[in-house]
Motif scaffolding. Structure first.
Motif, mmCIF file in Angstrom:
data_model
loop_
_atom_site.group_PDB
_atom_site.id
_atom_site.type_symbol
_atom_site.label_atom_id
_atom_site.label_comp_id
_atom_site.label_asym_id
_atom_site.label_seq_id
_atom_site.Cartn_x
_atom_site.Cartn_y
_atom_site.Cartn_z
ATOM 1 N N SER A 46 0.853 -1.192 0.000
ATOM 2 C CA SER A 46 0.000 0.000 0.000
ATOM 3 C C SER A 46 0.884 1.235 0.000
ATOM 4 O O SER A 46 1.974 1.242 0.571
ATOM 5 C CB SER A 46 -0.933 -0.003 1.209
ATOM 6 O OG SER A 46 -0.199 0.028 2.409
ATOM 7 N N THR A 48 0.708 5.866 -1.073
ATOM 8 C CA THR A 48 0.022 7.031 -1.609
ATOM 9 C C THR A 48 1.050 7.891 -2.325
ATOM 10 O O THR A 48 1.953 8.445 -1.690
ATOM 11 C CB THR A 48 -0.648 7.862 -0.482
ATOM 12 O OG1 THR A 48 -1.551 7.009 0.232
ATOM 13 C CG2 THR A 48 -1.385 9.053 -1.050
ATOM 14 N N ARG A 50 2.762 11.014 -3.710
ATOM 15 C CA ARG A 50 2.695 12.433 -3.338
ATOM 16 C C ARG A 50 2.978 13.307 -4.549
ATOM 17 O O ARG A 50 3.392 12.816 -5.606
ATOM 18 C CB ARG A 50 3.689 12.715 -2.222
ATOM 19 C CG ARG A 50 3.351 11.945 -0.961
ATOM 20 C CD ARG A 50 4.310 12.099 0.168
ATOM 21 N NE ARG A 50 5.304 13.135 0.003
ATOM 22 C CZ ARG A 50 6.240 13.428 0.881
ATOM 23 N NH1 ARG A 50 6.311 12.747 1.998
ATOM 24 N NH2 ARG A 50 7.113 14.376 0.670
ATOM 25 N N ARG A 62 -3.867 9.707 -4.068
ATOM 26 C CA ARG A 62 -4.871 8.670 -3.832
ATOM 27 C C ARG A 62 -4.198 7.404 -3.309
ATOM 28 O O ARG A 62 -3.259 6.904 -3.903
ATOM 29 C CB ARG A 62 -5.614 8.367 -5.124
ATOM 30 C CG ARG A 62 -6.675 7.291 -4.951
ATOM 31 C CD ARG A 62 -7.454 7.100 -6.206
ATOM 32 N NE ARG A 62 -8.555 8.073 -6.166
ATOM 33 C CZ ARG A 62 -9.363 8.315 -7.170
ATOM 34 N NH1 ARG A 62 -9.196 7.696 -8.313
ATOM 35 N NH2 ARG A 62 -10.339 9.181 -7.043
ATOM 36 N N SER A 63 -4.689 6.901 -2.191
ATOM 37 C CA SER A 63 -4.156 5.676 -1.601
ATOM 38 C C SER A 63 -4.367 4.502 -2.559
ATOM 39 O O SER A 63 -5.417 4.404 -3.204
ATOM 40 C CB SER A 63 -4.851 5.408 -0.264
ATOM 41 O OG SER A 63 -4.357 4.227 0.314
ATOM 42 N N GLU A 64 -3.372 3.631 -2.633
ATOM 43 C CA GLU A 64 -3.413 2.504 -3.572
ATOM 44 C C GLU A 64 -2.999 1.227 -2.874
ATOM 45 O O GLU A 64 -2.139 1.247 -1.984
ATOM 46 C CB GLU A 64 -2.464 2.790 -4.735
ATOM 47 C CG GLU A 64 -2.541 1.796 -5.861
ATOM 48 C CD GLU A 64 -3.855 1.869 -6.627
ATOM 49 O OE1 GLU A 64 -4.423 0.805 -6.903
ATOM 50 O OE2 GLU A 64 -4.310 2.984 -6.936
ATOM 51 N N LYS A 65 -3.594 0.114 -3.265
ATOM 52 C CA LYS A 65 -3.197 -1.214 -2.785
ATOM 53 C C LYS A 65 -2.919 -2.076 -4.012
ATOM 54 O O LYS A 65 -3.701 -2.058 -4.967
ATOM 55 C CB LYS A 65 -4.270 -1.844 -1.910
ATOM 56 C CG LYS A 65 -4.428 -1.102 -0.601
ATOM 57 C CD LYS A 65 -5.325 -1.813 0.349
ATOM 58 C CE LYS A 65 -5.363 -0.963 1.625
ATOM 59 N NZ LYS A 65 -5.994 -1.619 2.704
#
Length: 107
Positions: A46, A48, A50, A62-65
């Motif tokens: 995970s 994000t 910047r 946007r946060s990503e997994k």
């Protein structure tokens, strides 16, 4: 006796074989009369991205997994810089996550 390092790297599952070949060809995973030795386990990374990032996956802010693999292998100290360079060249992320540390070997 040559110092031995453990190397752990995380890569998208889609690129595991490419990264394994690159670091193995650079000298990672040499144990006795064997080369390219490693252990791979699946997981979820995970992050994000910047401002200023150019993410391989996801969007800035946007946060990503992502389905990723954890690669573990040993590297003789004199080969460590070349192995890390090969890892960076083969890895799709602009900032690959990896770590290494000296370990007590069996040699």
């Amino acid at each position: 006796m040559t110092e031995l390092h453990a190397l752990v790297a995380y890569t998208p599952a889609t690129h595991t074989d490419l990264v394994l070949k690159a670091i193995g060809d650079a000298g990672a995973g040499r144990i006795g009369n064997y080369s390219h030795c490693s252990f791979v386990s699946p997981g979820t990374g995970s992050f994000t991205p910047r401002d200023g990032a150019e993410p391989f996956v996801g969007q800035v802010g946007r946060s990503e997994k992502v389905a990723e693999d954890r690669i573990e292998c040993v590297v003789e100290e004199p080969l460590l810089a070349a192995v890390v360079a090969a890892l960076r060249a083969a890895h799709p992320y602009e900032e690959p996550a990896f770590m290494s540390w000296q370990v007590q070997g069996w040699r």
